[in-house]
Scaffold this active site. Structure first.
Site, PDB file in Angstrom:
ATOM      1  NE  ARG A 107      -2.444  -0.617   3.618  1.00 59.00           N
ATOM      2  CZ  ARG A 107      -3.146  -0.046   4.600  1.00 59.00           C
ATOM      3  NH1 ARG A 107      -4.370   0.390   4.380  1.00 59.00           N
ATOM      4  NH2 ARG A 107      -2.609   0.114   5.788  1.00 59.00           N
ATOM      5  CB  SER A 147       6.529  -6.498   6.910  1.00 58.77           C
ATOM      6  OG  SER A 147       5.743  -5.329   6.864  1.00 58.77           O
ATOM      7  CG  ASP A 166       4.797  -6.064   9.629  1.00 62.64           C
ATOM      8  OD1 ASP A 166       4.211  -6.940   8.963  1.00 62.64           O
ATOM      9  OD2 ASP A 166       5.753  -6.309  10.406  1.00 62.64           O
TER      10      ASP A 166
HETATM   11  C1  0WK Z   1      -1.514  -4.911   7.682  1.00 61.41           C
HETATM   12  C2  0WK Z   1      -0.336  -3.972   7.956  1.00 61.41           C
HETATM   13  C3  0WK Z   1       0.901  -4.475   7.290  1.00 61.41           C
HETATM   14  C4  0WK Z   1       1.150  -5.882   7.723  1.00 61.41           C
HETATM   15  C5  0WK Z   1      -0.036  -6.714   7.442  1.00 61.41           C
HETATM   16  C6  0WK Z   1       0.143  -8.103   7.933  1.00 61.41           C
HETATM   17  O1  0WK Z   1      -0.628  -2.695   7.478  1.00 61.41           O
HETATM   18  O2  0WK Z   1       1.969  -3.680   7.573  1.00 61.41           O
HETATM   19  O3  0WK Z   1       2.284  -6.378   7.067  1.00 61.41           O
HETATM   20  O4  0WK Z   1      -1.188  -6.209   8.078  1.00 61.41           O
HETATM   21  O5  0WK Z   1      -0.963  -8.848   7.635  1.00 61.41           O
HETATM   22  P1  0WK Z   1      -1.110  -9.635   6.257  1.00 61.41           P
HETATM   23  O6  0WK Z   1      -1.503  -8.673   5.232  1.00 61.41           O
HETATM   24  O7  0WK Z   1       0.164 -10.323   6.018  1.00 61.41           O
HETATM   25  O8  0WK Z   1      -2.205 -10.606   6.548  1.00 61.41           O
HETATM   26  C1  BGC Z   2       8.983 -10.877   8.925  1.00 60.18           C
HETATM   27  C2  BGC Z   2       8.739  -9.795   9.929  1.00 60.18           C
HETATM   28  C3  BGC Z   2       7.324  -9.305   9.815  1.00 60.18           C
HETATM   29  C4  BGC Z   2       6.358 -10.449   9.869  1.00 60.18           C
HETATM   30  C5  BGC Z   2       4.937 -10.031   9.742  1.00 60.18           C
HETATM   31  C6  BGC Z   2       7.930 -11.929   9.011  1.00 60.18           C
HETATM   32  O1  BGC Z   2       8.095 -12.871   7.992  1.00 60.18           O
HETATM   33  O2  BGC Z   2      10.233 -11.456   9.127  1.00 60.18           O
HETATM   34  O3  BGC Z   2       9.600  -8.778   9.770  1.00 60.18           O
HETATM   35  O4  BGC Z   2       7.078  -8.452  10.868  1.00 60.18           O
HETATM   36  O5  BGC Z   2       6.647 -11.375   8.858  1.00 60.18           O
HETATM   37  O6  BGC Z   2       4.687  -9.434   8.551  1.00 60.18           O
END
Ligand code: 0WK
Ligand code: BGC
Ligand code: BGC
Length: 983
Positions: free
Chosen positions: A609, A669, A723
């Site tokens: 994003r 992240s 993140d």
């Molecule tokens: C939303 C956050 C972002 C993070 C994500 C983790 O804005 O920084 O990496 O959540 O959740 P995912 O999208 O991997 O399920």
């Molecule tokens: C990364 C982290 C991150 C997490 C959640 C992991 O795979 O090593 O830096 O915070 O994923 O997104």
């Protein structure tokens, strides 16, 4: 037991029924003579006059219902030539048989009333007491022909005064049948009416006698118990008798678990080691024995001594079953249907007499109009009635005709069978001591036909109600279904089934029904259920063995917590540890004084994003999601960062920000060793990213170089944050107690505010520093191997970073679906799932998305929706399979949530001890698709934290705006601090 006085008068004949007790004598005046007798026992006495001058006969029925005759001193004689036939005999016959005529309207009313009672009972409505019981049988699936093995079947109650033992071999090959071996044993009357233990000991003796004649081992026999009486089942092998029916009335059984009574009797017998695996109602055996055909066999109908039906109901409609998944076979027990409104008009005086003289007056009224135990008696009562009116047998009844139960179902079936011919009927009547004339034979056949026609029509009305219920249950306009039929009335009665079918078509025209006679009276069906029960029990054992390693107990979780604490301490000290504990250079959470417009990037989750964050007294966010194609995520670093800058430029253009150089916060992240707020060396990629030439590089530099490559773009990269940090800051803006950031999404990780004095390598002893734990790598040193399963190893082996991110691979969204898929493959290879058929789809990596777990485990989803998800995956599944897939998902997500909870418990306890507090109140900012969308994940995490860190009151705050806002706030703090140092 003692019925009211009966007086019946007719010219020249008298019979007196009276209630007497031992101490009273009574006198009867009989024409010129009189006689006196003394009641021997308590009971009902009836004076019978017999033809031919023998002394009068007294018929008595003692308290247990057995009856006998006793010679009186003098009997009335029946003139040789018999009595003249009354002039109005045809009216008498019409009156009598008209009573058995049931109109379509009456049948429809019975159909509607029974349907109403069924749905009332399904809803568990207690008052008014439903007229039918609707008893769940715990048989959740119709057999799918793969059942195999040798089974002993014990049938008790289906065919009245006999029990049957069968040896059934199921080959598991569709259509390949081995004829069962069986033996029938007549149950003595005194056993049917005696003590319960006597009956079950009798059954155990019959079992041994049968098995002694079979070349079988004495060990490990599996038995299916067909017990054809109304029972409350609490499992496939637990069933409590509600009440006896059909001529049985043993003491000490009602309210007892009949499986235990049988097990005890077999134990007492001590001859064989038999495992009673399942108990089923005979209707269920009939349904389950139904040959696999074009249509699903979903109804089992029995009309033998008694009558009943079962059918496959959606489990969620059965209120007593707190189960909203799958189907369950329900035994309707329509024998007790007694809605006076519906039945009243069709009950005849003969029905009332029969009921009155039965073992259970007032009960099973519907059964007493249909069941084979009663058809003969109804015919007898009608014939006796017409005989007394001189219409039949020249008015001369025989003792047999006046004896209850003297006309059997077989008699009726034969006498009604047009092919039997008058001669056969004549013989039967003669055997009953009657002297029939041709007209008698014809009238008797008419009576049989009338009684049986009504029985078949009533049965059809009830069956039509069940078919309507099936339609409702399946929410279908039309219904195609097969009905398995069993019982001697269906098998032997010449016209019963044809009338039944014709009437069903009339009453349920929208149902296309085929009737499949049961091949062997349900014995195979009972063996099928036993096989299913044995298979389910075996599958359940295999499923439990497979999922046991996922069921973590308190000690295991406490060990993970302790190991994480140890790894945290080592990481903070800069020693070798699977937890890198990376300083993030974020020293404080926002204090609300931040102001300005900021650009933020959020890379590393499901979506990339770009955000514009305006911080005034509140925070306004405008964002746009861009995709990161796998080819870019796994391409070159330059390509990746050029793609990022392209997205920024596109966003700036859309937001009218082109040419503006706003401070930018970069949520990246992935594990980075930060050297400063705007310097982060990527240690290694995770979560499926693998762009080249990035690991070991300062990510901010890589971004700036890409900005430079894309001339005419001004961007001021101020901060790079993880993140978890962005999430903590974002939630910390609302709740200053938020000092922990947790991500459970594609990946998983946590950060928290650590005492600076505990952070080696960062100068300063006071204040705090946010530490990015990178707990995804916890256990990469093998410390989690005791918990790791072969399925975790398969997922790790297949990942692009084997041996890495072991904790993440047991918890996060990128991997849970794969763990489930590997378990499903394993269970399929064991034959536990999908009938052992491995499907191409299931062998496809990442085909089982983690979001399926969230969908499948959601409470609001009925099993059919779960099935739909799985069928979309091309999985050929049954409701048992679906239930097992659900359990696999639950076990995998539960372990993930518990492990995550153990990690959070380690962090909050660290903070509590850091501050030397007895109690700690702290908030955790959380983000991530898995945590947010999974129906139970968050509550399981919270429950585990409460269990492992009882001195910490932990509040979980779901981040609304993601970590982009947090990155902007970190940037705002950095700008404010930079501002304050410049002035
Ligand atoms: C939303 C956050 C972002 C993070 C994500 C983790 O804005 O920084 O990496 O959540 O959740 P995912 O999208 O991997 O399920
Ligand atoms: C990364 C982290 C991150 C997490 C959640 C992991 O795979 O090593 O830096 O915070 O994923 O997104
Ligand atoms: C019993 C049922 C049984 C039916 C047919 C009835 O009397 O209550 O459980 O299925 O007879 O045998």
């Amino acid at each position: 037991m003692f019925s009211k006085w009966w007086w019946r008068k007719r010219v020249g004949f008298e019979d007196i029924t009276t209630r007497v007790t031992p101490e009273c004598h009574f006198w009867v005046h009989w024409g010129a003579s009189h006689c006196q007798t003394r009641a021997q026992t308590r009971g009902e006495w009836q004076l019978l006059c017999v033809p031919g001058g023998q002394p009068p006969l007294w018929k008595f029925m003692d308290s247990i219902g057995s009856e006998g005759l006793q010679q009186g001193e003098e009997a009335l004689s029946c003139p040789e030539e018999g009595l003249p036939r009354p002039s109005d005999s045809s009216e008498l016959v019409q009156d009598c048989l008209q009573q058995f005529k049931v109109t379509v309207a009456q049948l429809q009313q019975i159909q509607a009333s029974l349907l109403g009672s069924m749905e009332q009972a399904l809803r568990g409505q207690a008052s008014p007491v439903p007229a039918v019981r609707m008893l769940p049988t715990y048989v959740g699936s119709t057999p799918h022909g793969t059942e195999q093995g040798d089974f002993v079947v014990l049938e008790l109650g289906a065919t009245g005064a006999s029990l049957r033992v069968l040896w059934v071999t199921l080959t598991g090959i569709e259509g390949h049948r081995v004829e069962p071996r069986s033996q029938e044993f007549v149950i003595p009357q005194d056993v049917m009416l005696g003590a319960g233990q006597q009956l079950f000991d009798f059954a155990a003796r019959c079992l041994s006698e049968f098995l002694d004649a079979q070349p079988v081992s004495k060990q490990g026999l599996q038995l299916g118990f067909s017990f054809s009486f109304p029972c409350h089942q609490t499992g496939l092998d637990r069933s409590t008798l509600i009440s006896w029916t059909k001529g049985f009335r043993c003491s000490g059984v009602e309210g007892q678990d009949v499986v235990q009574l049988l097990r005890d009797a077999i134990q007492r017998q001590g001859a064989y080691n038999i495992d009673v695996v399942a108990v089923v109602n005979d209707t269920v055996g009939t349904l389950m024995g139904c040959e696999l055909g074009a249509r699903p066999c979903e109804v089992g109908l029995v009309v033998d001594t008694g009558t009943n039906v079962c059918y496959m109901e959606e489990a969620r409609h059965v209120a007593v079953l707190d189960e909203d998944r799958g189907r369950v076979c329900v035994s309707v027990e329509w024998g007790s249907f007694s809605d006076d409104g519906a039945l009243g008009p069709v009950l005849t005086t003969f029905d009332h007499t029969l009921d009155h003289e039965s073992l259970n007056p007032g009960a099973q009224r519907f059964e007493k109009m249909i069941g084979g135990l009663y058809l003969g008696e109804l015919v007898r009562l009608v014939l006796a009635h017409l005989t007394r009116r001189g219409v039949l047998f020249r008015g001369c009844p025989s003792p047999a005709l006046l004896s209850q139960g003297s006309i059997l179902l077989e008699h009726v079936a034969e006498m009604e069978d047009p092919s039997a011919g008058a001669a056969r009927v004549h013989t039967i009547l003669q055997d009953l001591g009657l002297s029939p004339e041709a007209s008698d034979v014809e009238l008797v056949q008419r009576v049989c036909a009338t009684v049986c026609t009504r029985a078949a029509q009533l049965c059809a009305a009830a069956l039509a109600a069940v078919l309507s219920r099936l339609q409702h249950s399946r929410e279908q306009q039309t219904l195609q279904v097969a009905v398995a039929t069993g019982g001697r009335v269906c098998e032997r009665h010449p016209r019963f089934c044809s009338i039944l079918q014709g009437t069903v078509m009339l009453l349920a025209p929208e149902c296309d029904v085929s009737f499949i006679p049961s091949a062997d009276g349900g014995g195979r069906g009972v063996a099928m259920v036993t096989a299913v029960a044995a298979r389910l029990a075996a599958h359940r054992r295999l499923l439990e063995e497979t999922l046991a390693p996922f069921r973590l107990n308190h000690d295991q979780l406490a060990a993970v917590q302790a190991q994480m604490r140890e790894a945290m301490a080592k990481g903070l000290r800069g020693e070798a540890s699977s937890l890198r504990m990376l300083p993030t250079y974020v020293r404080a959470t926002p204090d609300g004084s931040e102001r300005g417009d900021f650009l933020a990037l959020d890379l590393g989750g499901t979506n990339f994003r770009v955000l514009l964050v305006r911080v005034t007294t509140c925070v306004q966010i405008t964002s746009q999601i861009y995709s990161i194609p796998e080819s870019v995520a796994q391409g070159s670093g330059q390509q990746l960062f050029d793609h990022i800058v392209d997205c920024i430029v596109d966003f700036q253009q859309k937001q009218g920000l082109s040419g503006q150089s706003l401070p930018l916060g970069f949520t990246f992240s992935f594990p980075c060793r930060q050297l400063g707020l705007d310097q982060g060396i990527l240690l290694n990629w995770t979560k499926g990213f693998n762009a080249s030439d990035c690991e070991g590089q300062d990510v901010v530099s890589l971004l700036r170089e890409a900005i430079t490559r894309r001339q005419a773009v001004e961007l001021n990269v101020v901060a790079i944050v993880n993140d978890t940090v962005g999430t903590m800051m974002s939630c910390g803006y609302e709740d200053p107690r938020c000092e922990i950031g947790l991500i459970v999404g594609t990946g998983t990780n946590a950060c928290y505010m650590e005492e600076l004095r505990n952070v080696a390598g960062v100068p300063g002893d006071s204040g705090h520093m946010c530490i990015n734990m990178e707990w995804g790598a916890f256990g990469d040193d093998g410390s989690l191997d005791t918990l790791s399963t072969c399925f975790d190893a398969s997922v790790d082996q297949a990942s692009i970073n084997p041996g890495k991110q072991r904790f993440e691979k047991m918890i996060s969204g990128m991997y849970l679906g794969e763990i489930v898929r590997h378990i499903l493959l394993h269970l399929t290879s064991l034959g536990v799932l999908f009938r052992g058929q491995q499907t191409q789809r299931l062998q496809t990596r990442d085909i089982f998305k983690t979001k399926f777990l969230s969908e499948i485990e959601s409470d609001s989803l009925a099993l059919r929706q779960v099935r739909a998800i799985l069928e979309d995956l091309g999985l050929p599944l049954t409701s048992d399979d679906t239930l097992m897939v659900l359990e696999v998902c639950q076990a995998v997500s539960q372990r993930a949530a518990q492990l995550c909870g153990a990690g959070v418990a380690a962090v909050v306890e660290k903070i509590r001890e850091n501050r030397g507090l007895e109690e700690l109140a702290v908030s955790v900012g959380v983000d991530g698709t898995l945590y947010k969308l999974h129906p139970h994940f968050s509550s399981l995490v919270a429950a585990t934290v409460r269990e492992l860190a009882p001195r910490c009151a932990v509040t979980f705050l779901q981040s609304e705006d993601g970590s982009g806002k947090g990155a902007a706030l970190v940037t705002a703090v950095a700008c404010r601090l930079a501002q304050s140092t410049r002035v």
